[in-house]
Design an enzyme around this catalytic site. Structure first.
Site, PDB file in Angstrom:
ATOM      1  N   LYS A  14       0.832  -1.215   0.000  1.00 56.98           N
ATOM      2  CA  LYS A  14       0.000   0.000   0.000  1.00 56.98           C
ATOM      3  C   LYS A  14       0.864   1.261   0.000  1.00 56.98           C
ATOM      4  O   LYS A  14       0.643   2.168  -0.799  1.00 56.98           O
ATOM      5  CB  LYS A  14      -0.918   0.050   1.239  1.00 56.98           C
ATOM      6  N   ARG A  87      -9.377   0.941   8.806  1.00 60.04           N
ATOM      7  CA  ARG A  87      -8.841  -0.386   9.092  1.00 60.04           C
ATOM      8  C   ARG A  87      -9.808  -1.216   9.926  1.00 60.04           C
ATOM      9  O   ARG A  87      -9.569  -2.400  10.130  1.00 60.04           O
ATOM     10  CB  ARG A  87      -7.572  -0.180   9.909  1.00 60.04           C
ATOM     11  N   ARG A 126      12.084  -5.426   4.924  1.00 54.95           N
ATOM     12  CA  ARG A 126      11.802  -4.041   4.505  1.00 54.95           C
ATOM     13  C   ARG A 126      12.699  -3.067   5.286  1.00 54.95           C
ATOM     14  O   ARG A 126      12.960  -3.249   6.468  1.00 54.95           O
ATOM     15  CB  ARG A 126      10.325  -3.728   4.806  1.00 54.95           C
ATOM     16  N   ARG A 161      11.743  -0.844  10.694  1.00 53.13           N
ATOM     17  CA  ARG A 161      10.644  -0.407  11.568  1.00 53.13           C
ATOM     18  C   ARG A 161      10.529  -1.305  12.786  1.00 53.13           C
ATOM     19  O   ARG A 161      10.667  -2.515  12.679  1.00 53.13           O
ATOM     20  CB  ARG A 161       9.317  -0.440  10.798  1.00 53.13           C
ATOM     21  N   ARG A 172       0.228  -8.110  13.962  1.00 56.11           N
ATOM     22  CA  ARG A 172      -0.441  -7.271  12.952  1.00 56.11           C
ATOM     23  C   ARG A 172      -1.332  -8.117  12.051  1.00 56.11           C
ATOM     24  O   ARG A 172      -2.419  -7.695  11.680  1.00 56.11           O
ATOM     25  CB  ARG A 172       0.607  -6.514  12.124  1.00 56.11           C
TER      26      ARG A 172
HETATM   27  P1  ADP Z   1       1.112  -1.817   7.828  1.00 54.04           P
HETATM   28  O1  ADP Z   1      -0.046  -1.620   6.901  1.00 54.04           O
HETATM   29  O2  ADP Z   1       2.371  -2.209   7.129  1.00 54.04           O
HETATM   30  O3  ADP Z   1       0.786  -2.713   8.992  1.00 54.04           O
HETATM   31  P2  ADP Z   1       0.960   0.958   8.745  1.00 54.04           P
HETATM   32  O4  ADP Z   1       2.109   1.841   8.512  1.00 54.04           O
HETATM   33  O5  ADP Z   1      -0.289   1.219   7.974  1.00 54.04           O
HETATM   34  O6  ADP Z   1       1.537  -0.496   8.513  1.00 54.04           O
HETATM   35  O7  ADP Z   1       0.559   0.954  10.305  1.00 54.04           O
HETATM   36  C1  ADP Z   1       1.523   0.727  11.315  1.00 54.04           C
HETATM   37  C2  ADP Z   1       0.835   0.709  12.687  1.00 54.04           C
HETATM   38  O8  ADP Z   1       0.193   1.982  12.924  1.00 54.04           O
HETATM   39  C3  ADP Z   1      -0.308  -0.298  12.860  1.00 54.04           C
HETATM   40  O9  ADP Z   1       0.176  -1.589  13.220  1.00 54.04           O
HETATM   41  C4  ADP Z   1      -1.116   0.361  13.979  1.00 54.04           C
HETATM   42  O10 ADP Z   1      -0.504   0.207  15.242  1.00 54.04           O
HETATM   43  C5  ADP Z   1      -1.051   1.827  13.614  1.00 54.04           C
HETATM   44  N1  ADP Z   1      -2.146   2.229  12.697  1.00 54.04           N
HETATM   45  C6  ADP Z   1      -1.991   2.735  11.444  1.00 54.04           C
HETATM   46  N2  ADP Z   1      -3.182   2.996  10.890  1.00 54.04           N
HETATM   47  C7  ADP Z   1      -4.125   2.641  11.810  1.00 54.04           C
HETATM   48  C8  ADP Z   1      -5.547   2.649  11.832  1.00 54.04           C
HETATM   49  N3  ADP Z   1      -6.257   3.086  10.770  1.00 54.04           N
HETATM   50  N4  ADP Z   1      -6.178   2.194  12.935  1.00 54.04           N
HETATM   51  C9  ADP Z   1      -5.489   1.750  13.984  1.00 54.04           C
HETATM   52  N5  ADP Z   1      -4.150   1.710  14.050  1.00 54.04           N
HETATM   53  C10 ADP Z   1      -3.468   2.151  12.973  1.00 54.04           C
END
Ligand code: ADP
Length: 217
Positions: A14, A87, A126, A161, A172
């Site tokens: 994404k 999400r 990554r 990360r 996750r």
């Molecule tokens: P990925 O899609 O690779 O898991 P992101 O960068 O989108 O990583 O998100 C990293 C972390 O940020 C998530 O594991 C969560 O803790 C938090 N996060 C990001 N977006 C949201 C969301 N929409 N709702 C809840 N937590 C979020």
């Protein structure tokens, strides 16, 4: 103003594809993950609140996330590409209410589908640029930086990360599996919804994605 949404598991591409699409189309990028990581690295109140939750691979609470997103949208006039939001079903419902109130339209909702076995390697290998204005994304095997641990684009150091470990990745994926089906069910009947094969190299994904954003939706 229109909102486009990229949906998919951690490591589905994404963030990488969002950055590419921004280079091609006039879109503002809204990545909740990037906003939260920036807050953590700057040590703001928000960052201090979410730091542990994020490092453990858990989701930040819906109220905090929705507030953050709606604050950003208030100041936005161009079309927006969401990556990492919504999400949960609650976030999707809150976003819909916001969009109805502000007369914002829904454009594309792209589900980037990647077999789960392929994701862990993508995430563990990554590396990301530490400069939040750049945020370039690398993979040690598929897209290594020219100089080890240095960003090709801005020469800032790269980092692994804190939630890209095996343990946090598994958490996750648990969170993803628990929230994703209701989210797809919420969007599947939208005219702009599309399932998309993200299990190809990044260039091919981008080539196949572009026409989705040139058509009017
Ligand atoms: P990925 O899609 O690779 O898991 P992101 O960068 O989108 O990583 O998100 C990293 C972390 O940020 C998530 O594991 C969560 O803790 C938090 N996060 C990001 N977006 C949201 C969301 N929409 N709702 C809840 N937590 C979020």
């Amino acid at each position: 103003m229109k909102i486009h949404i990229l949906l998919g598991p951690p490591g589905s591409g994404k963030g990488t594809q969002a950055k590419r699409l921004l280079g091609k189309f006039r879109l503002a990028h809204l990545s909740t993950g990037d906003i939260l990581r920036d807050a953590v690295s700057k040590g703001t109140d928000l960052g201090l609140t979410v730091k542990t939750v994020m490092a453990e691979g858990k989701l930040v609470d819906d109220t905090t996330i929705n507030r953050l997103v709606f604050e950003r949208l208030e100041n936005e006039s161009s079309d927006v590409l969401f990556d990492g939001y919504p999400r949960t079903l609650q976030q999707a419902e809150a976003l819909q209410a916001f969009m109805t109130e502000k007369s914002v339209r829904l454009g594309r909702v792209v589900h980037i589908n990647v077999p789960h076995q392929a994701l862990e390697n993508r995430v563990i290998r990554r590396r990301v640029c530490t400069n939040s204005d750049c945020g370039a994304i690398y993979h040690l095997d598929n897209k290594p930086p020219k100089v080890s641990d240095v960003c090709d684009l801005c020469s800032s150091p790269l980092k692994h990360r804190s939630d890209d470990t095996s343990e946090a990745f598994r958490k996750r994926m648990e969170e993803f599996n628990a929230t994703f089906l209701p989210l797809v069910a919420f969007y599947i009947s939208s005219p702009g919804f599309v399932h998309f094969d993200g299990n190809q190299n990044s260039e091919d994904v981008f080539t196949a994605l572009q026409p989705l954003f040139t058509e009017t939706h």
